[in-house]
Design an enzyme around this catalytic site. Structure first.
Site, mmCIF file in Angstrom:
data_model
loop_
_atom_site.group_PDB
_atom_site.id
_atom_site.type_symbol
_atom_site.label_atom_id
_atom_site.label_comp_id
_atom_site.label_asym_id
_atom_site.label_seq_id
_atom_site.Cartn_x
_atom_site.Cartn_y
_atom_site.Cartn_z
ATOM 1 C CB CYS A 91 3.168 -0.132 3.069
ATOM 2 S SG CYS A 91 1.516 -0.963 4.013
ATOM 3 C CG ASP A 119 8.868 32.316 -30.891
ATOM 4 O OD1 ASP A 119 9.265 33.578 -30.565
ATOM 5 O OD2 ASP A 119 9.488 31.595 -31.588
ATOM 6 C CB CYS A 138 -1.056 -0.053 1.209
ATOM 7 S SG CYS A 138 0.046 0.119 2.850
#
Length: 713
Positions: A14, A396, A11
């Protein structure tokens, strides 16, 4: 730093705990464990055996033997953990069936048999959590496994066997679903990355031989037949075929490739047979760089993720203290210890911060994947987050808002001097430049017979003005009007210059310190999608779209009006563009869009640099976001994806915290049950995961974008 693949991470929370343990290993303070990509980055001088032991304590391991790396790592990851996931699901199913059977037969079972069967059901699904939790408990380390272990033991001790078993089963299901959600997001990304072939057919002395793509060298000839993937960036040596470059550019319509054309590694040859000359080894190819950048993007945490992780670190200890208070204070006052110990155990269960920790990474991974599938490479979740907050987009002009396909449409020449060939001078000065303006001048010079036979001269760049070439006889200047003094201009030259400006042309002037020799009127065309893109950006929440250009004001104004821009700045030097962005970003969040060729300083200065490059090296390296095809239309789509990701993350945080707050409030009247606690935690995880995975679904407009046909010229 070395990168390693890890398996067995259950998980997100974890992973955070495991990372903290790994950092305690000598020389591993900078270790980084990423749950989303299952990768562990370690300094080179770390003892990998010690790291292996830390991983093993939490049921994780290196996916392959460390220090046995292959350079041939380009997305062909095999899921060796598929068997363990099936085993995990099987054990959960067996445990749930046993639990249901015991619950239905409770009335006919003796109490001792009921206890044993519920213990067996809990053990089948929760033994790994129990063992990890018990180890952590002895080390006074309070992770979610520790809290669940205490809750299970406590439930059985106070006689709530059924609920203790239910906690084990639902927590196991919760972890499986959490892992399933992340695996789905990873699988979607891996399908995107598994594009390069593992082998190539090399031609040696007229014979074909299959080799690994990592063994290809520049200049090697390979044969690619219909339906096969191109092994690395190459140039067509012979043959012609339609090639699908969607993996790189996002353009689903095949492109006709002939002798001399460049092709990308990972593209699919659709019909004819091609013999290719390799131009880049695989590790330097566009596809390999994209793989590396996508993996790096997944591993970088956004400020919001870091804040969530920091909160989660303190959340579990606070919940543990709160649970102890709920057990002791009301229990001591009322004397009903059973009720309040039960309530405290329920609070321990909602101490799991997994749903909260998961609220961001799956959503970001899905957003990055979805962007890549439409041909937009976002280098980090940080930039995806910033795209959703843009106030101003600066563009640009040449090659970005315009096609960059310039041509000389008007020429004025000074009275002929037999000793001066202006076109030879132009050809020599522009040399091998690939800038669109230079290419237009070179093309015109060659049309006029220039063959680059002029004696060598020293050419230097004058920033923001143009070029100077010094020969034995004189110095020549080629560029804009800032190169020349007022006295240099003749009446005819001034008239021709003004006329070209009025007609919206970009003007290049060739001359010496004393005379104007030639004036060239160059015209570009606005991109067909420019106006639509500007309007779409405004609808996405961008407050201002600005054009910056070194071109003259007349030409800039014409383009700005056609594109529907809010404002433009003309006659700018490169440092002027940087200065504008520096000033603007002090007040608002600014993105700069350029062609990746000569916009590097401005791209680097903006909070988000966006390059249009069709996978060019310069574009990939300099920008934060790369439009892999030189097409502006994809920009609003990725901005919208950024907005959607942010909305999903905020929803996820609200759900994760909201359900836990409701559960905590239920303790006030004593209504919180172990069932509701684990269901609220599991429900939050499931909802967060499912909502995040919806980001992988493309919108109708995105689907249309991918199948849009090119107009063949």
């Amino acid at each position: 730093m070395e990168k390693h693949k890890i398996t067995g991470i259950d998980c997100a929370n974890c992973a955070l705990e495991l990372e903290r343990d790994i950092r305690k290993v000598p020389n591993a303070k900078e270790a980084k464990l990423t749950y989303a990509t299952e990768t562990l980055v370690l300094p080179e001088n770390v003892d990998l055996d010690q790291v292996s032991k830390v991983l093993a304590r939490e049921g994780a391991a290196f996916a392959e033997i460390p220090n046995n790396h292959s350079d041939h790592d380009h997305g062909h990851d095999h899921d060796h953990s598929a068997g363990s996931h099936k085993k995990e699901l099987t054990l959960l199913a067996v445990s749930a069936v046993l639990f249901a059977a015991v619950m239905m037969m409770e009335a006919n079972l003796p109490r001792w048999a009921e206890l044993i069967l519920y213990l067996i059901a809990a053990s089948i699904s929760g033994y790994t959590t129990f063992l990890r939790g018990l180890r952590n408990l002895f080390r006074f380390r309070f992770t979610i496994d520790t809290l669940m272990t205490i809750a299970m033991i406590g439930a059985f001790l106070i006689g709530e066997w059924r609920e203790g078993a239910m906690v084990a089963i639902l927590f196991g299901l919760n972890e499986y679903l959490e892992g399933y959600g992340m695996r789905r997001a990873q699988q979607s990304m891996k399908s995107l990355l598994s594009l390069a072939p593992e082998t190539a057919t090399l031609i040696i002395d007229g014979k074909e031989r299959e080799v690994g793509i990592e063994n290809l060298a520049v200049g090697d000839k390979v044969i690619v037949k219909a339906g096969e993937k191109i092994p690395s960036d190459a140039r067509v040596y012979s043959g012609s075929s339609n090639v699908n470059e969607a993996a790189i550019t996002g353009e689903a319509v095949p492109v006709k490739k002939r002798e001399g054309d460049d092709v990308f590694g990972g593209a699919v040859n659709q019909d004819g047979t091609l013999i290719l000359s390799i131009t880049k080894v695989y590790k330097e190819s566009s596809m390999a760089k994209i793989f590396a950048l996508v993996e790096e993007a997944q591993s970088q945490q956004t400020p919001l993720e870091l804040a969530i992780d920091k909160f989660a670190r303190f959340y579990t200890p606070v919940i543990l203290v709160l649970a102890m208070l709920v057990m002791l204070v009301p229990g001591a006052i009322t004397g009903d210890w059973n009720l309040w110990v039960y309530q405290g155990l329920a609070i321990l269960i909602i101490g799991c911060p997994c749903a909260l920790v998961l609220s961001s990474p799956i959503a970001l991974m899905a957003g990055l994947t979805r962007s890549a599938k439409i041909g937009v490479l976002v280098k980090s979740g940080v930039f995806l987050e910033q795209l959703a907050k843009l106030d101003e987009v600066v563009m640009d002009k040449t090659g970005t808002l315009t096609k960059g396909e310039l041509s000389v449409v008007s020429t004025w020449l000074a009275p002929a001097d037999p000793t001066i060939n202006v076109f030879e001078i132009v050809r020599k000065m522009e040399g091998e430049s690939h800038h669109p303006l230079a290419l237009a001048l070179i093309t015109e010079a060659e049309k006029q017979g220039a063959n680059n036979t002029l004696a060598d001269g020293s050419v230097r760049t004058i920033a923001g003005k143009g070029l100077e070439m010094t020969t034995e006889d004189t110095s020549y200047f080629l560029g804009n009007n800032r190169l020349f003094e007022e006295a240099t201009w003749s009446i005819d030259a001034k008239h021709a210059y003004d006329l070209m400006l009025k007609e919206g042309m970009t003007v290049a002037i060739l001359g010496t310190k004393t005379d104007i020799l030639a004036i060239f009127g160059i015209r570009d065309q606005l991109r067909e999608e420019a106006k639509e893109t500007v309007a779409a950006l405004k609808r996405s929440g961008v407050k201002q779209v600005t054009m910056l250009t070194g071109d003259n004001a007349e030409s800039a104004q014409l383009m700005a009006e056609k594109a529907g821009l809010d404002q433009f700045k003309a006659n700018l030097l490169p440092e002027d563009k940087v200065a504008y962005i520096k000033e603007a970003k002090e007040k608002r969040l600014v993105a700069m869009v350029g062609d990746g060729i000569n916009d590097s300083p401005a791209l680097a200065t903006a909070q988000v640099g966006i390059a249009m490059g069709q996978g060019s090296d310069s574009a990939i390296e300099v920008a934060d976001v790369v439009l892999m095809q030189s097409h502006l239309k994809r920009l609003p789509f990725v901005v919208d994806i950024g907005h959607k990701v942010q909305r999903v993350i905020h929803w996820n945080i609200g759900i994760a915290l909201g359900l836990k707050i409701i559960a905590l409030l239920l303790t006030i009247p004593g209504w919180l049950t172990l069932w509701f606690a684990i269901l609220s935690d599991m429900g939050a995880t499931v909802l967060v995961t499912l909502i995040s995975l919806t980001l992988l679904i493309p919108s109708k407009a995105e689907k249309e974008l991918l199948v849009e046909k090119k107009v063949e010229e």
